[in-house]
Design a protein around this motif. Structure first.
Motif, PDB file in Angstrom:
ATOM      1  N   GLU A  61       0.823  -1.220   0.000  1.00  0.00           N
ATOM      2  CA  GLU A  61       0.000   0.000   0.000  1.00  0.00           C
ATOM      3  C   GLU A  61       0.850   1.260   0.000  1.00  0.00           C
ATOM      4  O   GLU A  61       0.582   2.214  -0.716  1.00  0.00           O
ATOM      5  CB  GLU A  61      -0.867   0.039   1.254  1.00  0.00           C
ATOM      6  N   ALA A  62       1.879   1.228   0.845  1.00  0.00           N
ATOM      7  CA  ALA A  62       2.680   2.442   0.992  1.00  0.00           C
ATOM      8  C   ALA A  62       3.307   2.846  -0.336  1.00  0.00           C
ATOM      9  O   ALA A  62       3.320   4.016  -0.700  1.00  0.00           O
ATOM     10  CB  ALA A  62       3.742   2.232   2.053  1.00  0.00           C
ATOM     11  N   ILE A  98       0.622   4.450  -2.476  1.00  0.00           N
ATOM     12  CA  ILE A  98       0.197   5.781  -2.054  1.00  0.00           C
ATOM     13  C   ILE A  98       1.260   6.816  -2.363  1.00  0.00           C
ATOM     14  O   ILE A  98       0.958   7.957  -2.690  1.00  0.00           O
ATOM     15  CB  ILE A  98      -0.150   5.789  -0.556  1.00  0.00           C
ATOM     16  N   ARG A 126     -10.446  15.908  11.000  1.00  0.00           N
ATOM     17  CA  ARG A 126      -9.257  15.352  11.660  1.00  0.00           C
ATOM     18  C   ARG A 126      -7.970  15.646  10.856  1.00  0.00           C
ATOM     19  O   ARG A 126      -7.022  16.210  11.380  1.00  0.00           O
ATOM     20  CB  ARG A 126      -9.451  13.840  11.845  1.00  0.00           C
ATOM     21  N   GLU A 127      -7.973  15.270   9.580  1.00  0.00           N
ATOM     22  CA  GLU A 127      -6.722  15.320   8.820  1.00  0.00           C
ATOM     23  C   GLU A 127      -6.398  16.701   8.270  1.00  0.00           C
ATOM     24  O   GLU A 127      -5.242  17.082   8.214  1.00  0.00           O
ATOM     25  CB  GLU A 127      -6.768  14.323   7.643  1.00  0.00           C
ATOM     26  N   TYR A 132     -10.538  14.346  18.745  1.00  0.00           N
ATOM     27  CA  TYR A 132     -11.829  13.650  18.697  1.00  0.00           C
ATOM     28  C   TYR A 132     -12.938  14.449  19.386  1.00  0.00           C
ATOM     29  O   TYR A 132     -14.065  14.513  18.915  1.00  0.00           O
ATOM     30  CB  TYR A 132     -11.719  12.262  19.353  1.00  0.00           C
ATOM     31  N   MET A 137     -14.972   8.000  16.321  1.00  0.00           N
ATOM     32  CA  MET A 137     -13.880   7.027  16.173  1.00  0.00           C
ATOM     33  C   MET A 137     -14.193   5.980  15.118  1.00  0.00           C
ATOM     34  O   MET A 137     -13.366   5.658  14.271  1.00  0.00           O
ATOM     35  CB  MET A 137     -13.603   6.348  17.518  1.00  0.00           C
ATOM     36  N   ARG A 195     -11.106   6.090   6.749  1.00  0.00           N
ATOM     37  CA  ARG A 195      -9.715   5.864   6.320  1.00  0.00           C
ATOM     38  C   ARG A 195      -9.603   4.588   5.500  1.00  0.00           C
ATOM     39  O   ARG A 195      -8.889   4.537   4.508  1.00  0.00           O
ATOM     40  CB  ARG A 195      -8.803   5.760   7.542  1.00  0.00           C
ATOM     41  N   LEU A 229      -8.406   4.521   1.692  1.00  0.00           N
ATOM     42  CA  LEU A 229      -7.237   3.734   1.295  1.00  0.00           C
ATOM     43  C   LEU A 229      -7.612   2.758   0.184  1.00  0.00           C
ATOM     44  O   LEU A 229      -6.898   2.608  -0.808  1.00  0.00           O
ATOM     45  CB  LEU A 229      -6.684   2.970   2.501  1.00  0.00           C
ATOM     46  N   GLU A 274      -8.697  -1.980  15.251  1.00  0.00           N
ATOM     47  CA  GLU A 274      -8.758  -0.880  14.292  1.00  0.00           C
ATOM     48  C   GLU A 274      -8.981   0.465  14.997  1.00  0.00           C
ATOM     49  O   GLU A 274      -8.368   1.474  14.643  1.00  0.00           O
ATOM     50  CB  GLU A 274      -9.882  -1.125  13.282  1.00  0.00           C
ATOM     51  N   LEU A 275      -9.829   0.461  16.027  1.00  0.00           N
ATOM     52  CA  LEU A 275     -10.061   1.708  16.773  1.00  0.00           C
ATOM     53  C   LEU A 275      -8.796   2.126  17.521  1.00  0.00           C
ATOM     54  O   LEU A 275      -8.420   3.304  17.559  1.00  0.00           O
ATOM     55  CB  LEU A 275     -11.237   1.537  17.744  1.00  0.00           C
ATOM     56  N   ASN A 328      -6.330   3.539  15.017  1.00  0.00           N
ATOM     57  CA  ASN A 328      -6.671   4.906  14.608  1.00  0.00           C
ATOM     58  C   ASN A 328      -6.392   5.901  15.732  1.00  0.00           C
ATOM     59  O   ASN A 328      -5.898   7.001  15.481  1.00  0.00           O
ATOM     60  CB  ASN A 328      -8.140   4.985  14.180  1.00  0.00           C
ATOM     61  N   ALA A 329      -6.703   5.505  16.953  1.00  0.00           N
ATOM     62  CA  ALA A 329      -6.458   6.402  18.085  1.00  0.00           C
ATOM     63  C   ALA A 329      -4.953   6.653  18.232  1.00  0.00           C
ATOM     64  O   ALA A 329      -4.520   7.764  18.551  1.00  0.00           O
ATOM     65  CB  ALA A 329      -7.037   5.807  19.365  1.00  0.00           C
ATOM     66  N   LEU A 375      -2.766   6.594  15.737  1.00  0.00           N
ATOM     67  CA  LEU A 375      -2.436   7.460  14.594  1.00  0.00           C
ATOM     68  C   LEU A 375      -2.802   8.916  14.896  1.00  0.00           C
ATOM     69  O   LEU A 375      -2.135   9.845  14.443  1.00  0.00           O
ATOM     70  CB  LEU A 375      -3.246   6.957  13.396  1.00  0.00           C
ATOM     71  N   ASP A 376      -3.858   9.110  15.659  1.00  0.00           N
ATOM     72  CA  ASP A 376      -4.349  10.459  15.939  1.00  0.00           C
ATOM     73  C   ASP A 376      -3.823  11.022  17.252  1.00  0.00           C
ATOM     74  O   ASP A 376      -4.262  12.083  17.686  1.00  0.00           O
ATOM     75  CB  ASP A 376      -5.891  10.447  15.966  1.00  0.00           C
ATOM     76  N   GLU A 415      -4.367   9.980  20.213  1.00  0.00           N
ATOM     77  CA  GLU A 415      -5.434  10.026  21.216  1.00  0.00           C
ATOM     78  C   GLU A 415      -5.247   8.987  22.332  1.00  0.00           C
ATOM     79  O   GLU A 415      -6.094   8.868  23.206  1.00  0.00           O
ATOM     80  CB  GLU A 415      -6.811   9.818  20.547  1.00  0.00           C
ATOM     81  N   GLU A 459       0.974  -0.844   7.773  1.00  0.00           N
ATOM     82  CA  GLU A 459      -0.356  -0.246   7.665  1.00  0.00           C
ATOM     83  C   GLU A 459      -0.342   1.193   8.209  1.00  0.00           C
ATOM     84  O   GLU A 459      -0.907   2.098   7.616  1.00  0.00           O
ATOM     85  CB  GLU A 459      -1.338  -1.111   8.464  1.00  0.00           C
ATOM     86  N   GLU A 518       2.167   3.127   8.292  1.00  0.00           N
ATOM     87  CA  GLU A 518       2.912   3.938   7.329  1.00  0.00           C
ATOM     88  C   GLU A 518       1.995   4.342   6.160  1.00  0.00           C
ATOM     89  O   GLU A 518       2.018   5.482   5.703  1.00  0.00           O
ATOM     90  CB  GLU A 518       4.119   3.118   6.830  1.00  0.00           C
ATOM     91  N   ALA A 519       1.192   3.397   5.705  1.00  0.00           N
ATOM     92  CA  ALA A 519       0.272   3.686   4.593  1.00  0.00           C
ATOM     93  C   ALA A 519      -0.688   4.812   4.973  1.00  0.00           C
ATOM     94  O   ALA A 519      -0.924   5.738   4.194  1.00  0.00           O
ATOM     95  CB  ALA A 519      -0.514   2.435   4.218  1.00  0.00           C
ATOM     96  N   TYR A 520      -1.213   4.755   6.201  1.00  0.00           N
ATOM     97  CA  TYR A 520      -2.160   5.794   6.618  1.00  0.00           C
ATOM     98  C   TYR A 520      -1.475   7.135   6.826  1.00  0.00           C
ATOM     99  O   TYR A 520      -2.064   8.185   6.618  1.00  0.00           O
ATOM    100  CB  TYR A 520      -2.915   5.358   7.875  1.00  0.00           C
ATOM    101  N   LEU A 529       1.066   8.167   5.059  1.00  0.00           N
ATOM    102  CA  LEU A 529       1.262   8.704   3.702  1.00  0.00           C
ATOM    103  C   LEU A 529      -0.041   9.274   3.158  1.00  0.00           C
ATOM    104  O   LEU A 529      -0.058  10.303   2.484  1.00  0.00           O
ATOM    105  CB  LEU A 529       1.786   7.602   2.774  1.00  0.00           C
ATOM    106  N   LEU A 530      -1.109   8.575   3.469  1.00  0.00           N
ATOM    107  CA  LEU A 530      -2.421   9.040   3.019  1.00  0.00           C
ATOM    108  C   LEU A 530      -2.711  10.423   3.622  1.00  0.00           C
ATOM    109  O   LEU A 530      -3.203  11.324   2.946  1.00  0.00           O
ATOM    110  CB  LEU A 530      -3.475   8.036   3.490  1.00  0.00           C
ATOM    111  N   ARG A 531      -2.367  10.559   4.900  1.00  0.00           N
ATOM    112  CA  ARG A 531      -2.559  11.849   5.569  1.00  0.00           C
ATOM    113  C   ARG A 531      -1.742  12.941   4.886  1.00  0.00           C
ATOM    114  O   ARG A 531      -2.238  14.014   4.597  1.00  0.00           O
ATOM    115  CB  ARG A 531      -2.135  11.711   7.029  1.00  0.00           C
TER     116      ARG A 531
END
Lengths: 181, 84
Positions: free
Chosen positions: A110-111, A114, A140-141, A147, A162, A169, A173, B8-9, B12-13, B15-16, B18, B40, B42-44, B46-48
């Motif tokens: 994926e990386a 992207i 957020r982004e 949050y 959340m 996301r 993705l 997953e939560l 994400n927390a 990543l943010d 939190e 994963e 890293e992918a997010y 990059l997306l950001r």
């Protein structure tokens, strides 16, 4: 023009105007269009001006974004009601699609994908997200809100923020990688 | 990779930013031992950065030109007082 108007203008200039760029970004991401965003921000500016006396001294940026968010929703409801449809059925379809594509993602770095993604692909991928998902992701982004702030602006429980963020996301993705591969 | 809903939560927390420091450290320990999870993240990230880099066209100058009518309108405001 009277004295009362001058005071409102000062407050408006102090509270709303410094966040115009933020306002425009949120409207652009939610509507998916610069032109529509200009409409929305114009309307939000007027609402903010009329309601400036209701600003009670909290975070001016959050106040501004709340007005822009609400204006975006009413604008979309009027001009593009289908954009706001978010049913569990639709979610199930997205989930099924997501499950299929996450198998594909396991085989795909994926990386690396992207890293090659261009702005236009990101915009297209964002446009595939239902607005309620796009909204939390943008707050957020793009706006860098935490949050709690997102929950207040979008009037959602933190748990919903959340879960929507996580799903937004994943969907983004998936859309980006699907497009880039 | 497929994450459980709880993971997953948590992911994400993290990543943010939190998570509290203790939770964050324990998640980082997992990242160190699970390369797929680290990939994963890293992918997010990059997306950001891709999302954020798509902001150039919101140039304040172009924006203020677009909003001139609003600013003028507010400057010469004649709204009824006490309107909602």
């Amino acid at each position: 023009m009277n004295v009362g108007d001058a005071t409102d203008q000062d407050r408006f200039a102090e509270v709303f105007l410094p966040h115009l760029v933020d306002a425009f970004r949120l409207a652009r991401w939610l509507s998916g269009s610069r032109i529509d965003a200009e409409d929305i921000v114009q309307e939000a500016s007027l609402r903010a001006f009329k309601g400036i006396r209701g600003f009670s001294g909290g975070d001016p940026r959050a106040w501004t974004l709340t007005i822009v968010r609400n204006t975006s929703y009413s604008w979309l409801a009027k001009n593009r009601p289908s954009a706001l449809v978010l049913t569990e059925d639709l979610d199930q379809v997205s989930r099924d699609r997501m499950d299929q594509s996450s198998e594909a993602l396991e085989r795909t770095p994926e990386a690396a994908l992207i890293a090659k993604v261009e702005a236009e692909q990101i915009r297209k991928a964002m446009a595939t997200l239902p607005v309620p998902f796009r909204e939390v992701l943008v707050l957020r982004e793009i706006h860098g809100l935490d949050y709690r702030a997102i929950a207040e602006i979008a009037e959602l429980p933190i748990g919903t923020v959340m879960s929507r963020l996580a799903r937004a996301r994943r969907k983004l993705l998936e859309a980006v990688c699907g497009d880039a591969s | 990779m497929t994450l459980s809903q709880d993971d997953e939560l948590l992911f994400n927390a993290y990543l943010d930013g939190e998570l509290d420091p203790l939770e964050a450290r324990s998640f980082e320990a997992r990242l160190a031992s699970e390369p797929a999870l680290a990939g994963e993240i890293e992918a997010y990230r990059l997306l950001r950065s891709a999302l954020r880099s798509d902001l150039d066209e919101d140039h304040p100058l172009a924006l203020s030109a677009a909003l001139c009518p609003v600013l003028l309108c507010v400057r010469h405001a004649t709204f009824p007082r006490g309107a909602p």
